[in-house]
Design a protein around this motif. Structure first.
Motif, PDB file in Angstrom:
ATOM      1  N   GLU A  38      -3.423   0.233  -7.683  1.00 32.73           N
ATOM      2  CA  GLU A  38      -4.106  -0.932  -8.246  1.00 32.73           C
ATOM      3  C   GLU A  38      -3.627  -2.223  -7.587  1.00 32.73           C
ATOM      4  OE1 GLU A  38      -4.266  -1.172 -12.527  1.00 32.73           O
ATOM      5  OE2 GLU A  38      -4.651   0.972 -12.663  1.00 32.73           O
ATOM      6  N   THR A  39      -2.334  -2.309  -7.357  1.00 30.70           N
ATOM      7  CA  THR A  39      -1.770  -3.494  -6.706  1.00 30.70           C
ATOM      8  C   THR A  39      -2.316  -3.642  -5.299  1.00 30.70           C
ATOM      9  OG1 THR A  39       0.255  -3.314  -8.018  1.00 30.70           O
ATOM     10  CG2 THR A  39       0.376  -4.629  -5.999  1.00 30.70           C
ATOM     11  N   LEU A  40      -2.318  -2.553  -4.541  1.00 30.25           N
ATOM     12  CA  LEU A  40      -2.794  -2.596  -3.156  1.00 30.25           C
ATOM     13  C   LEU A  40      -4.296  -2.865  -3.085  1.00 30.25           C
ATOM     14  CD1 LEU A  40      -0.728   0.395  -1.739  1.00 30.25           C
ATOM     15  CD2 LEU A  40      -0.313  -2.047  -1.351  1.00 30.25           C
ATOM     16  N   GLU A  41      -5.053  -2.332  -4.028  1.00 33.67           N
ATOM     17  CA  GLU A  41      -6.500  -2.556  -4.039  1.00 33.67           C
ATOM     18  C   GLU A  41      -6.851  -4.002  -4.360  1.00 33.67           C
ATOM     19  OE1 GLU A  41      -7.804   0.518  -6.738  1.00 33.67           O
ATOM     20  OE2 GLU A  41      -8.310   1.860  -5.086  1.00 33.67           O
ATOM     21  N   GLN A  95      -4.138  -9.422   3.655  1.00 36.87           N
ATOM     22  CA  GLN A  95      -2.901  -9.260   2.893  1.00 36.87           C
ATOM     23  C   GLN A  95      -2.396  -7.825   2.982  1.00 36.87           C
ATOM     24  OE1 GLN A  95      -4.456 -10.660  -0.883  1.00 36.87           O
ATOM     25  NE2 GLN A  95      -3.387 -12.621  -0.658  1.00 36.87           N
ATOM     26  N   LEU A  96      -3.320  -6.858   2.935  1.00 37.42           N
ATOM     27  CA  LEU A  96      -2.926  -5.456   3.078  1.00 37.42           C
ATOM     28  C   LEU A  96      -2.328  -5.220   4.460  1.00 37.42           C
ATOM     29  CD1 LEU A  96      -2.776  -2.584   1.926  1.00 37.42           C
ATOM     30  CD2 LEU A  96      -5.084  -2.208   2.833  1.00 37.42           C
ATOM     31  N   LYS A  97      -2.923  -5.837   5.469  1.00 38.49           N
ATOM     32  CA  LYS A  97      -2.394  -5.702   6.836  1.00 38.49           C
ATOM     33  C   LYS A  97      -0.975  -6.280   6.901  1.00 38.49           C
ATOM     34  CE  LYS A  97      -3.391  -6.736  11.643  1.00 38.49           C
ATOM     35  NZ  LYS A  97      -4.343  -7.291  12.599  1.00 38.49           N
ATOM     36  N   SER A  98      -0.768  -7.439   6.302  1.00 39.11           N
ATOM     37  CA  SER A  98       0.573  -8.044   6.267  1.00 39.11           C
ATOM     38  C   SER A  98       1.548  -7.165   5.499  1.00 39.11           C
ATOM     39  CB  SER A  98       0.516  -9.427   5.613  1.00 39.11           C
ATOM     40  OG  SER A  98      -0.230 -10.311   6.392  1.00 39.11           O
ATOM     41  N   PHE A  99       1.083  -6.593   4.383  1.00 40.11           N
ATOM     42  CA  PHE A  99       1.928  -5.708   3.581  1.00 40.11           C
ATOM     43  C   PHE A  99       2.381  -4.510   4.419  1.00 40.11           C
ATOM     44  CE2 PHE A  99       2.669  -2.109   0.809  1.00 40.11           C
ATOM     45  CZ  PHE A  99       3.478  -2.641  -0.186  1.00 40.11           C
ATOM     46  N   ALA A 120       1.173 -10.836  -7.234  1.00 40.07           N
ATOM     47  CA  ALA A 120       1.066  -9.380  -7.144  1.00 40.07           C
ATOM     48  C   ALA A 120       2.416  -8.725  -7.424  1.00 40.07           C
ATOM     49  CB  ALA A 120       0.548  -8.962  -5.773  1.00 40.07           C
ATOM     50  N   CYS A 121       3.489  -9.331  -6.934  1.00 38.62           N
ATOM     51  CA  CYS A 121       4.834  -8.819  -7.162  1.00 38.62           C
ATOM     52  C   CYS A 121       5.165  -8.836  -8.655  1.00 38.62           C
ATOM     53  CB  CYS A 121       5.847  -9.643  -6.371  1.00 38.62           C
ATOM     54  SG  CYS A 121       7.555  -9.144  -6.646  1.00 38.62           S
ATOM     55  N   ASP A 180      -3.639   5.902   0.893  1.00 38.90           N
ATOM     56  CA  ASP A 180      -2.661   6.477   1.826  1.00 38.90           C
ATOM     57  C   ASP A 180      -1.331   5.736   1.749  1.00 38.90           C
ATOM     58  OD1 ASP A 180      -4.580   8.302   2.772  1.00 38.90           O
ATOM     59  OD2 ASP A 180      -5.196   6.961   4.401  1.00 38.90           O
ATOM     60  N   VAL A 181      -1.386   4.402   1.679  1.00 41.43           N
ATOM     61  CA  VAL A 181      -0.155   3.604   1.620  1.00 41.43           C
ATOM     62  C   VAL A 181       0.613   3.924   0.336  1.00 41.43           C
ATOM     63  CG1 VAL A 181       0.818   1.279   1.516  1.00 41.43           C
ATOM     64  CG2 VAL A 181      -1.058   1.765   3.086  1.00 41.43           C
ATOM     65  N   ALA A 182      -0.081   4.007  -0.790  1.00 42.01           N
ATOM     66  CA  ALA A 182       0.582   4.357  -2.060  1.00 42.01           C
ATOM     67  C   ALA A 182       1.247   5.728  -1.945  1.00 42.01           C
ATOM     68  CB  ALA A 182      -0.425   4.334  -3.213  1.00 42.01           C
ATOM     69  N   ASP A 183       0.543   6.694  -1.373  1.00 43.91           N
ATOM     70  CA  ASP A 183       1.100   8.042  -1.202  1.00 43.91           C
ATOM     71  C   ASP A 183       2.312   8.031  -0.271  1.00 43.91           C
ATOM     72  OD1 ASP A 183      -0.788   9.161  -2.908  1.00 43.91           O
ATOM     73  OD2 ASP A 183      -2.131   9.755  -1.281  1.00 43.91           O
TER      74      ASP A 183
END
Length: 91
Positions: free
Chosen positions: A11-14, A20-24, A82-83, A52-55
């Motif tokens: 949920e956080t990543l979505e 932002q996901l790329k930076s993460f 988000a944090c 995939d990132v969560a997994d």
């Protein structure tokens, strides 16, 4: 049934914008992890989507440490809302 750690991470990543996901993912690859853990290889993160990132976070760092790593990465790239949201959910 309550949400799992994977659900919380996903949920956080979505909620992140594409940039932002790329930076993460970039910061996650550079993150200094505790002894006994390995950094997720860049090649595994480059094409990974949110699921995939969560997994990957859970498989490389376990649930409890994975949440800690995700919070640290979010804070490091300036995504404090988000944090904090992830921190509240995980308590």
């Amino acid at each position: 049934m309550g949400k799992t750690v994977r659900d919380l991470l996903l949920e956080t990543l979505e909620d992140l914008e594409k940039s932002q996901l790329k930076s993460f993912k970039g910061k996650l690859n550079d993150w200094e992890v505790n002894a006994g853990y390995k950094v997720i290889p860049k090649c595994r993160l480059e094409t990974a989507d949110e699921e995939d990132v969560a997994d990957l976070i859970i498989s490389f760092y376990t649930e409890s440490y994975g949440i800690e790593v995700a919070q640290g990465v979010l804070a490091a790239i300036g995504l404090m809302k988000a944090c904090e949201k992830l921190k509240r959910w995980s308590q």
